[in-house]
Write a protein that holds these residues in place. Structure first.
Motif, PDB file in Angstrom:
ATOM      1  N   GLU A 281      44.212  -8.533 -52.180  1.00  0.00           N
ATOM      2  CA  GLU A 281      45.191  -8.547 -51.090  1.00  0.00           C
ATOM      3  C   GLU A 281      45.710  -7.141 -50.776  1.00  0.00           C
ATOM      4  O   GLU A 281      46.908  -6.911 -50.625  1.00  0.00           O
ATOM      5  N   MET A 282      44.749  -6.233 -50.690  1.00  0.00           N
ATOM      6  CA  MET A 282      45.016  -4.835 -50.355  1.00  0.00           C
ATOM      7  C   MET A 282      44.616  -4.542 -48.912  1.00  0.00           C
ATOM      8  O   MET A 282      45.256  -3.753 -48.225  1.00  0.00           O
ATOM      9  N   VAL A 283      43.546  -5.208 -48.433  1.00  0.00           N
ATOM     10  CA  VAL A 283      43.029  -4.915 -47.095  1.00  0.00           C
ATOM     11  C   VAL A 283      44.112  -5.114 -46.041  1.00  0.00           C
ATOM     12  O   VAL A 283      44.196  -4.360 -45.063  1.00  0.00           O
ATOM     13  N   GLU A 284      44.998  -6.109 -46.253  1.00  0.00           N
ATOM     14  CA  GLU A 284      46.048  -6.399 -45.286  1.00  0.00           C
ATOM     15  C   GLU A 284      47.007  -5.220 -45.089  1.00  0.00           C
ATOM     16  O   GLU A 284      47.651  -5.102 -44.051  1.00  0.00           O
ATOM     17  N   ALA A 285      47.126  -4.369 -46.123  1.00  0.00           N
ATOM     18  CA  ALA A 285      48.054  -3.237 -46.060  1.00  0.00           C
ATOM     19  C   ALA A 285      47.390  -1.953 -45.580  1.00  0.00           C
ATOM     20  O   ALA A 285      48.069  -0.945 -45.380  1.00  0.00           O
ATOM     21  N   VAL A 286      46.071  -1.971 -45.381  1.00  0.00           N
ATOM     22  CA  VAL A 286      45.343  -0.755 -45.020  1.00  0.00           C
ATOM     23  C   VAL A 286      45.658  -0.315 -43.598  1.00  0.00           C
ATOM     24  O   VAL A 286      45.761   0.874 -43.304  1.00  0.00           O
ATOM     25  N   GLY A 287      45.820  -1.282 -42.690  1.00  0.00           N
ATOM     26  CA  GLY A 287      46.028  -0.960 -41.283  1.00  0.00           C
ATOM     27  C   GLY A 287      44.701  -0.916 -40.545  1.00  0.00           C
ATOM     28  O   GLY A 287      43.709  -0.364 -41.048  1.00  0.00           O
ATOM     29  N   GLU A 288      44.659  -1.504 -39.357  1.00  0.00           N
ATOM     30  CA  GLU A 288      43.396  -1.631 -38.624  1.00  0.00           C
ATOM     31  C   GLU A 288      42.701  -0.292 -38.421  1.00  0.00           C
ATOM     32  O   GLU A 288      41.475  -0.187 -38.559  1.00  0.00           O
ATOM     33  N   ARG A 289      43.452   0.729 -38.124  1.00  0.00           N
ATOM     34  CA  ARG A 289      42.855   2.038 -37.853  1.00  0.00           C
ATOM     35  C   ARG A 289      42.071   2.563 -39.049  1.00  0.00           C
ATOM     36  O   ARG A 289      41.123   3.352 -38.886  1.00  0.00           O
ATOM     37  N   TYR A 290      42.427   2.108 -40.261  1.00  0.00           N
ATOM     38  CA  TYR A 290      41.819   2.646 -41.473  1.00  0.00           C
ATOM     39  C   TYR A 290      40.879   1.665 -42.159  1.00  0.00           C
ATOM     40  O   TYR A 290      40.407   1.951 -43.255  1.00  0.00           O
ATOM     41  N   TRP A 291      40.594   0.525 -41.541  1.00  0.00           N
ATOM     42  CA  TRP A 291      39.647  -0.404 -42.172  1.00  0.00           C
ATOM     43  C   TRP A 291      38.289   0.257 -42.400  1.00  0.00           C
ATOM     44  O   TRP A 291      37.697   0.118 -43.472  1.00  0.00           O
ATOM     45  N   ASP A 292      37.782   0.971 -41.413  1.00  0.00           N
ATOM     46  CA  ASP A 292      36.476   1.618 -41.586  1.00  0.00           C
ATOM     47  C   ASP A 292      36.510   2.637 -42.716  1.00  0.00           C
ATOM     48  O   ASP A 292      35.559   2.752 -43.499  1.00  0.00           O
ATOM     49  N   THR A 293      37.610   3.385 -42.807  1.00  0.00           N
ATOM     50  CA  THR A 293      37.755   4.362 -43.882  1.00  0.00           C
ATOM     51  C   THR A 293      37.765   3.684 -45.241  1.00  0.00           C
ATOM     52  O   THR A 293      37.116   4.146 -46.198  1.00  0.00           O
ATOM     53  N   TYR A 294      38.484   2.576 -45.335  1.00  0.00           N
ATOM     54  CA  TYR A 294      38.602   1.836 -46.593  1.00  0.00           C
ATOM     55  C   TYR A 294      37.244   1.323 -47.052  1.00  0.00           C
ATOM     56  O   TYR A 294      36.830   1.539 -48.202  1.00  0.00           O
ATOM     57  N   PHE A 295      36.508   0.662 -46.161  1.00  0.00           N
ATOM     58  CA  PHE A 295      35.231   0.089 -46.569  1.00  0.00           C
ATOM     59  C   PHE A 295      34.181   1.170 -46.808  1.00  0.00           C
ATOM     60  O   PHE A 295      33.323   1.029 -47.698  1.00  0.00           O
ATOM     61  N   ALA A 296      34.223   2.267 -46.057  1.00  0.00           N
ATOM     62  CA  ALA A 296      33.298   3.369 -46.317  1.00  0.00           C
ATOM     63  C   ALA A 296      33.570   3.979 -47.694  1.00  0.00           C
ATOM     64  O   ALA A 296      32.631   4.379 -48.400  1.00  0.00           O
TER      65      ALA A 296
END
Length: 425
Positions: A281-296
């Motif tokens: 339950e971390m992805v929810e706090a990443v913010g849409e703008r940073y989803w690509d950064t998170y998964f990369a």
């Protein structure tokens, strides 16, 4: 007396600290928008299985006996806030004590089940002109993320301990069935279900003796401890100073200090290679703008042949798209800067920036509703201790509204929770 009734302390604007709660202490808005809100609200509840009781005994709604009853104490303030802030104003009016409900979760569940139809289509088309935008200060940059996380998770370790179980796990549990009985104490039942959830994630990630595991989002350390007990070497990172403090202490008390490292570090600053990665339950706090950064970043850190196990709250893709530009009550008061993704949004991000794909998906939203109900019952039973930690009556109502609001989302099927296994294609 229900747990909601037990926890509800009637707040009046005369007792609300305007410095701490400026938008709760006073109802501000135009009379025209307030009147539009009154007309829309009356039309909406006339079709719903709820009842709304106004001063003087006048009732609205199509609900039968036994339906949730919303008692409006201050209609003028309620409709002013609703007209000015939409759903934010609806929540703020509850914080201010403009209205109450003995079955708050039941009421919010009805609204969640009918969210697409509450506002007439012509007004929905004008929604973009009325909704508030996200504050720039909530942007999930490195500094912004630290501020946002601190506003929630650094409230007080002692506060969270009042309603969580002994594992200090603040995410959905996994019960044997969603209808597990209460033959044993709720806290013991919840602790067992939290460990079951964690063990399933560790199994999905392939965590075994000698495995190098990275956890992004430590929480209070239970997953890292259980992975260490399996014989894994664990590196877990968090940006919550209070969580790191307690998690490190719990790791040491478990005799795992040489095997589990707890770091105060942003996920974007992690390096190395790991056989397994877990994030709950971390992805929810990443913010849409940073989803690509998170998964990369996950892709970069995963060793060849490794697996990733994520647990995330999700909602239907059309709701994610509708919510992405809207500033909500939850974002303003509970989780600044976040956005709940859809599974489709996650798949799209993976496809844009990584070689990862979802190979397994396990949904268990009804278990989150049960988890939240136990948290709510424990929170309500210990409200005196919450006050003893220095939190005021508005804070109590805010957290009750949040717990009921979230439970209603899962009850209605508006929200789900998924365990996802990611592997390279």
């Amino acid at each position: 007396m229900t747990s909601t009734q037990h926890a509800t302390q009637h707040a009046t604007t005369a007792l609300i600290d305007p410095g701490r709660w400026p938008d709760v202490a006073a109802a501000r808005g135009s009379a025209v928008r307030g009147e539009i809100a009154r007309v829309v609200f009356r039309a909406a509840v006339s079709r719903l299985p709820v009842r709304v009781r106004l001063p003087g005994g006048h009732c609205l709604g199509a609900g039968p006996l036994g339906a949730p009853v919303m008692v409006v104490h201050n209609p003028a303030a309620f409709f002013t806030r609703l007209g000015a802030g939409g759903l934010i104003g609806f929540g703020e009016s509850y914080l201010a004590g403009d209205w109450d409900c003995a079955d708050l979760t039941g009421l919010l569940t009805v609204f969640a089940m009918n969210v697409r139809d509450l506002v007439p289509p012509p007004l929905q088309r004008m929604r973009r002109l009325a909704v508030r935008r996200h504050p720039a200060t909530d942007e999930q940059t490195r500094d912004g993320a630290r501020r946002n996380i601190s506003r929630h998770y650094d409230l007080s370790n002692e506060f969270f301990a009042l309603f969580l179980d002994e594992t200090m796990t603040y995410s959905s549990a996994l019960f044997e069935t969603a209808a597990d009985g209460m033959l044993i104490a709720a806290e013991r039942l919840l602790a067992q279900a939290q460990r079951r959830k964690i063990d399933r994630l560790l199994d999905q990630a392939g965590v075994r003796p000698g495995c190098r595991l990275l956890e992004i989002g430590t929480g209070w350390g239970e997953l890292a401890i259980r992975a260490g007990q399996r014989g894994a070497t664990v590196r877990t990172v968090t940006i919550s100073a209070r969580q790191r403090e307690l998690a490190a202490r719990r790791v040491a008390e478990a005799g795992l200090a040489g095997q589990v490292t707890v770091e105060l570090r942003d996920y974007r600053d992690v390096d190395g290679q790991f056989d397994a990665i877990c994030s709950v339950e971390m992805v929810e706090a990443v913010g849409e703008r940073y989803w690509d950064t998170y998964f990369a970043q996950l892709d970069r850190l995963l060793a060849p042949g490794g697996r990733i196990a994520l647990q995330t709250i999700t909602m239907p893709h059309d709701r994610t798209l509708a919510s992405r530009r809207t500033y909500t009550w939850i974002q303003k008061y509970i989780f600044p800067g976040g956005l709940i993704p859809s599974v489709t949004a996650i798949e799209n991000s993976l496809g844009r920036r990584t070689g990862l794909r979802i190979t397994q998906q396990y949904d268990f939203g009804e278990h989150y509703a049960k988890t939240l109900r136990i948290w709510r019952d424990r929170f309500c039973a210990r409200q005196g201790e919450v006050t003893g930690l220095g939190f005021d009556a508005v804070f109590l109502r805010m957290w009750l509204f949040y717990l009921c609001y979230a439970e209603a989302g899962f009850r209605a099927g508006y929200l789900n929770v998924s365990q996802l296994t990611l592997e390279r294609s």
